[in-house]
Design a protein around this motif. Sequence first.
Motif, PDB file in Angstrom:
ATOM      1  N   ARG A  20       0.826  -1.214   0.000  1.00 43.96           N
ATOM      2  CA  ARG A  20       0.000   0.000   0.000  1.00 43.96           C
ATOM      3  C   ARG A  20       0.861   1.264   0.000  1.00 43.96           C
ATOM      4  O   ARG A  20       0.657   2.166  -0.816  1.00 43.96           O
ATOM      5  CB  ARG A  20      -0.933   0.000   1.220  1.00 43.96           C
ATOM      6  N   LEU A  21       1.843   1.327   0.913  1.00 42.21           N
ATOM      7  CA  LEU A  21       2.665   2.530   1.012  1.00 42.21           C
ATOM      8  C   LEU A  21       3.585   2.703  -0.193  1.00 42.21           C
ATOM      9  O   LEU A  21       3.880   3.825  -0.590  1.00 42.21           O
ATOM     10  CB  LEU A  21       3.478   2.520   2.306  1.00 42.21           C
ATOM     11  N   SER A  22       4.023   1.605  -0.773  1.00 38.01           N
ATOM     12  CA  SER A  22       4.874   1.688  -1.962  1.00 38.01           C
ATOM     13  C   SER A  22       4.159   2.380  -3.116  1.00 38.01           C
ATOM     14  O   SER A  22       4.785   3.046  -3.932  1.00 38.01           O
ATOM     15  CB  SER A  22       5.313   0.295  -2.409  1.00 38.01           C
ATOM     16  N   PRO A  26       4.603   8.645  -1.769  1.00 38.27           N
ATOM     17  CA  PRO A  26       5.828   8.903  -2.541  1.00 38.27           C
ATOM     18  C   PRO A  26       7.096   8.937  -1.688  1.00 38.27           C
ATOM     19  O   PRO A  26       8.149   8.475  -2.118  1.00 38.27           O
ATOM     20  CB  PRO A  26       5.581  10.261  -3.190  1.00 38.27           C
ATOM     21  N   GLU A  27       7.007   9.476  -0.470  1.00 38.73           N
ATOM     22  CA  GLU A  27       8.185   9.528   0.406  1.00 38.73           C
ATOM     23  C   GLU A  27       8.629   8.113   0.791  1.00 38.73           C
ATOM     24  O   GLU A  27       9.814   7.786   0.750  1.00 38.73           O
ATOM     25  CB  GLU A  27       7.873  10.340   1.660  1.00 38.73           C
ATOM     26  N   PHE A  28       7.665   7.271   1.149  1.00 41.28           N
ATOM     27  CA  PHE A  28       7.979   5.891   1.506  1.00 41.28           C
ATOM     28  C   PHE A  28       8.567   5.157   0.301  1.00 41.28           C
ATOM     29  O   PHE A  28       9.571   4.459   0.418  1.00 41.28           O
ATOM     30  CB  PHE A  28       6.714   5.165   1.997  1.00 41.28           C
ATOM     31  N   ALA A  29       7.949   5.330  -0.855  1.00 42.91           N
ATOM     32  CA  ALA A  29       8.432   4.656  -2.066  1.00 42.91           C
ATOM     33  C   ALA A  29       9.851   5.079  -2.417  1.00 42.91           C
ATOM     34  O   ALA A  29      10.688   4.242  -2.784  1.00 42.91           O
ATOM     35  CB  ALA A  29       7.478   4.936  -3.232  1.00 42.91           C
ATOM     36  N   ALA A  30      10.154   6.365  -2.272  1.00 41.37           N
ATOM     37  CA  ALA A  30      11.505   6.854  -2.565  1.00 41.37           C
ATOM     38  C   ALA A  30      12.512   6.294  -1.570  1.00 41.37           C
ATOM     39  O   ALA A  30      13.620   5.895  -1.948  1.00 41.37           O
ATOM     40  CB  ALA A  30      11.525   8.380  -2.540  1.00 41.37           C
ATOM     41  N   GLN A  31      12.130   6.240  -0.307  1.00 40.15           N
ATOM     42  CA  GLN A  31      13.037   5.703   0.709  1.00 40.15           C
ATOM     43  C   GLN A  31      13.249   4.206   0.516  1.00 40.15           C
ATOM     44  O   GLN A  31      14.358   3.698   0.680  1.00 40.15           O
ATOM     45  CB  GLN A  31      12.475   5.989   2.096  1.00 40.15           C
ATOM     46  N   LEU A  32      12.206   3.501   0.126  1.00 41.84           N
ATOM     47  CA  LEU A  32      12.324   2.074  -0.153  1.00 41.84           C
ATOM     48  C   LEU A  32      13.250   1.840  -1.341  1.00 41.84           C
ATOM     49  O   LEU A  32      14.109   0.957  -1.305  1.00 41.84           O
ATOM     50  CB  LEU A  32      10.940   1.471  -0.413  1.00 41.84           C
ATOM     51  N   ALA A  33      13.116   2.651  -2.374  1.00 46.35           N
ATOM     52  CA  ALA A  33      14.009   2.548  -3.535  1.00 46.35           C
ATOM     53  C   ALA A  33      15.457   2.828  -3.120  1.00 46.35           C
ATOM     54  O   ALA A  33      16.381   2.134  -3.560  1.00 46.35           O
ATOM     55  CB  ALA A  33      13.565   3.515  -4.632  1.00 46.35           C
ATOM     56  N   SER A  34      15.655   3.807  -2.247  1.00 47.07           N
ATOM     57  CA  SER A  34      17.006   4.101  -1.746  1.00 47.07           C
ATOM     58  C   SER A  34      17.560   2.923  -0.964  1.00 47.07           C
ATOM     59  O   SER A  34      18.741   2.572  -1.105  1.00 47.07           O
ATOM     60  CB  SER A  34      16.993   5.337  -0.841  1.00 47.07           C
ATOM     61  N   PHE A  35      16.725   2.318  -0.150  1.00 49.44           N
ATOM     62  CA  PHE A  35      17.164   1.150   0.627  1.00 49.44           C
ATOM     63  C   PHE A  35      17.673   0.053  -0.308  1.00 49.44           C
ATOM     64  O   PHE A  35      18.756  -0.494  -0.110  1.00 49.44           O
ATOM     65  CB  PHE A  35      16.014   0.609   1.487  1.00 49.44           C
ATOM     66  N   TYR A  36      16.893  -0.266  -1.338  1.00 54.14           N
ATOM     67  CA  TYR A  36      17.297  -1.341  -2.247  1.00 54.14           C
ATOM     68  C   TYR A  36      18.494  -0.945  -3.105  1.00 54.14           C
ATOM     69  O   TYR A  36      19.306  -1.799  -3.456  1.00 54.14           O
ATOM     70  CB  TYR A  36      16.109  -1.824  -3.078  1.00 54.14           C
ATOM     71  N   LEU A  64      17.896   3.583   6.812  1.00 53.01           N
ATOM     72  CA  LEU A  64      16.727   3.541   5.924  1.00 53.01           C
ATOM     73  C   LEU A  64      15.749   2.468   6.385  1.00 53.01           C
ATOM     74  O   LEU A  64      14.535   2.690   6.412  1.00 53.01           O
ATOM     75  CB  LEU A  64      17.159   3.285   4.478  1.00 53.01           C
ATOM     76  N   LYS A  65      16.270   1.317   6.756  1.00 50.87           N
ATOM     77  CA  LYS A  65      15.416   0.227   7.224  1.00 50.87           C
ATOM     78  C   LYS A  65      14.644   0.655   8.466  1.00 50.87           C
ATOM     79  O   LYS A  65      13.432   0.432   8.564  1.00 50.87           O
ATOM     80  CB  LYS A  65      16.276  -1.003   7.522  1.00 50.87           C
ATOM     81  N   GLU A  66      15.320   1.300   9.421  1.00 48.00           N
ATOM     82  CA  GLU A  66      14.647   1.756  10.639  1.00 48.00           C
ATOM     83  C   GLU A  66      13.567   2.786  10.331  1.00 48.00           C
ATOM     84  O   GLU A  66      12.479   2.751  10.893  1.00 48.00           O
ATOM     85  CB  GLU A  66      15.670   2.327  11.617  1.00 48.00           C
ATOM     86  N   SER A  67      13.872   3.706   9.427  1.00 52.27           N
ATOM     87  CA  SER A  67      12.901   4.727   9.052  1.00 52.27           C
ATOM     88  C   SER A  67      11.686   4.111   8.361  1.00 52.27           C
ATOM     89  O   SER A  67      10.541   4.456   8.655  1.00 52.27           O
ATOM     90  CB  SER A  67      13.556   5.758   8.134  1.00 52.27           C
ATOM     91  N   LEU A  68      11.936   3.188   7.450  1.00 49.27           N
ATOM     92  CA  LEU A  68      10.843   2.512   6.754  1.00 49.27           C
ATOM     93  C   LEU A  68       9.980   1.731   7.739  1.00 49.27           C
ATOM     94  O   LEU A  68       8.749   1.757   7.659  1.00 49.27           O
ATOM     95  CB  LEU A  68      11.394   1.585   5.661  1.00 49.27           C
ATOM     96  N   TYR A  69      10.604   1.048   8.666  1.00 48.82           N
ATOM     97  CA  TYR A  69       9.863   0.274   9.660  1.00 48.82           C
ATOM     98  C   TYR A  69       8.972   1.184  10.501  1.00 48.82           C
ATOM     99  O   TYR A  69       7.797   0.888  10.723  1.00 48.82           O
ATOM    100  CB  TYR A  69      10.835  -0.511  10.538  1.00 48.82           C
ATOM    101  N   ARG A  70       9.531   2.326  10.954  1.00 49.24           N
ATOM    102  CA  ARG A  70       8.720   3.280  11.734  1.00 49.24           C
ATOM    103  C   ARG A  70       7.516   3.751  10.917  1.00 49.24           C
ATOM    104  O   ARG A  70       6.415   3.880  11.439  1.00 49.24           O
ATOM    105  CB  ARG A  70       9.573   4.468  12.170  1.00 49.24           C
ATOM    106  N   GLN A  71       7.743   4.039   9.635  1.00 48.71           N
ATOM    107  CA  GLN A  71       6.636   4.483   8.786  1.00 48.71           C
ATOM    108  C   GLN A  71       5.591   3.392   8.622  1.00 48.71           C
ATOM    109  O   GLN A  71       4.388   3.670   8.629  1.00 48.71           O
ATOM    110  CB  GLN A  71       7.150   4.905   7.414  1.00 48.71           C
ATOM    111  N   LEU A  72       6.044   2.158   8.475  1.00 49.87           N
ATOM    112  CA  LEU A  72       5.101   1.043   8.348  1.00 49.87           C
ATOM    113  C   LEU A  72       4.204   0.926   9.586  1.00 49.87           C
ATOM    114  O   LEU A  72       3.022   0.637   9.482  1.00 49.87           O
ATOM    115  CB  LEU A  72       5.851  -0.279   8.139  1.00 49.87           C
ATOM    116  N   LEU A  73       4.782   1.155  10.743  1.00 52.38           N
ATOM    117  CA  LEU A  73       4.012   1.039  11.962  1.00 52.38           C
ATOM    118  C   LEU A  73       3.071   2.214  12.191  1.00 52.38           C
ATOM    119  O   LEU A  73       2.037   2.069  12.838  1.00 52.38           O
ATOM    120  CB  LEU A  73       4.953   0.923  13.171  1.00 52.38           C
ATOM    121  N   ASN A  74       3.427   3.392  11.647  1.00 48.85           N
ATOM    122  CA  ASN A  74       2.685   4.604  11.967  1.00 48.85           C
ATOM    123  C   ASN A  74       1.732   5.104  10.896  1.00 48.85           C
ATOM    124  O   ASN A  74       1.027   6.078  11.113  1.00 48.85           O
ATOM    125  CB  ASN A  74       3.666   5.723  12.334  1.00 48.85           C
ATOM    126  N   LYS A  75       1.731   4.484   9.720  1.00 49.80           N
ATOM    127  CA  LYS A  75       0.848   4.992   8.655  1.00 49.80           C
ATOM    128  C   LYS A  75      -0.234   4.001   8.344  1.00 49.80           C
ATOM    129  O   LYS A  75      -0.115   2.847   8.528  1.00 49.80           O
ATOM    130  CB  LYS A  75       1.672   5.286   7.395  1.00 49.80           C
TER     131      LYS A  75
END
Length: 75
Positions: A20-22, A26-36, A64-75
């Motif tokens: 869903r967030l991907s 857009p911020e989550f998707a960009a951060q996920l792309a940066s992670f990979y 990046l992983k920590e930030s993405l995880y926090r976003q997953l929990l909070n959105k």
Amino acid sequence: LMMSYSLAEEFPDLSDRFTRLSHADPEFAAQLASFYAVDAQIMTLNGGDAPTVLTDLTTQRLRLKESLYRQLLNK
């Protein structure tokens, strides 16, 4: 040998949020792309030729992983 991995596999209980967030955030998707992208760079440095770069990239991937995880929990 280091192996690349999927965050969705690491956090299977949040896989629906990844999808869903991907697509919706857009911020989550960009951060996920940066992670990979960072993860891919780490995989190419696999031989230990550049330990400082590898350490920096590993730290960046963890942040990046920590930030993405926090976003997953909070959105």
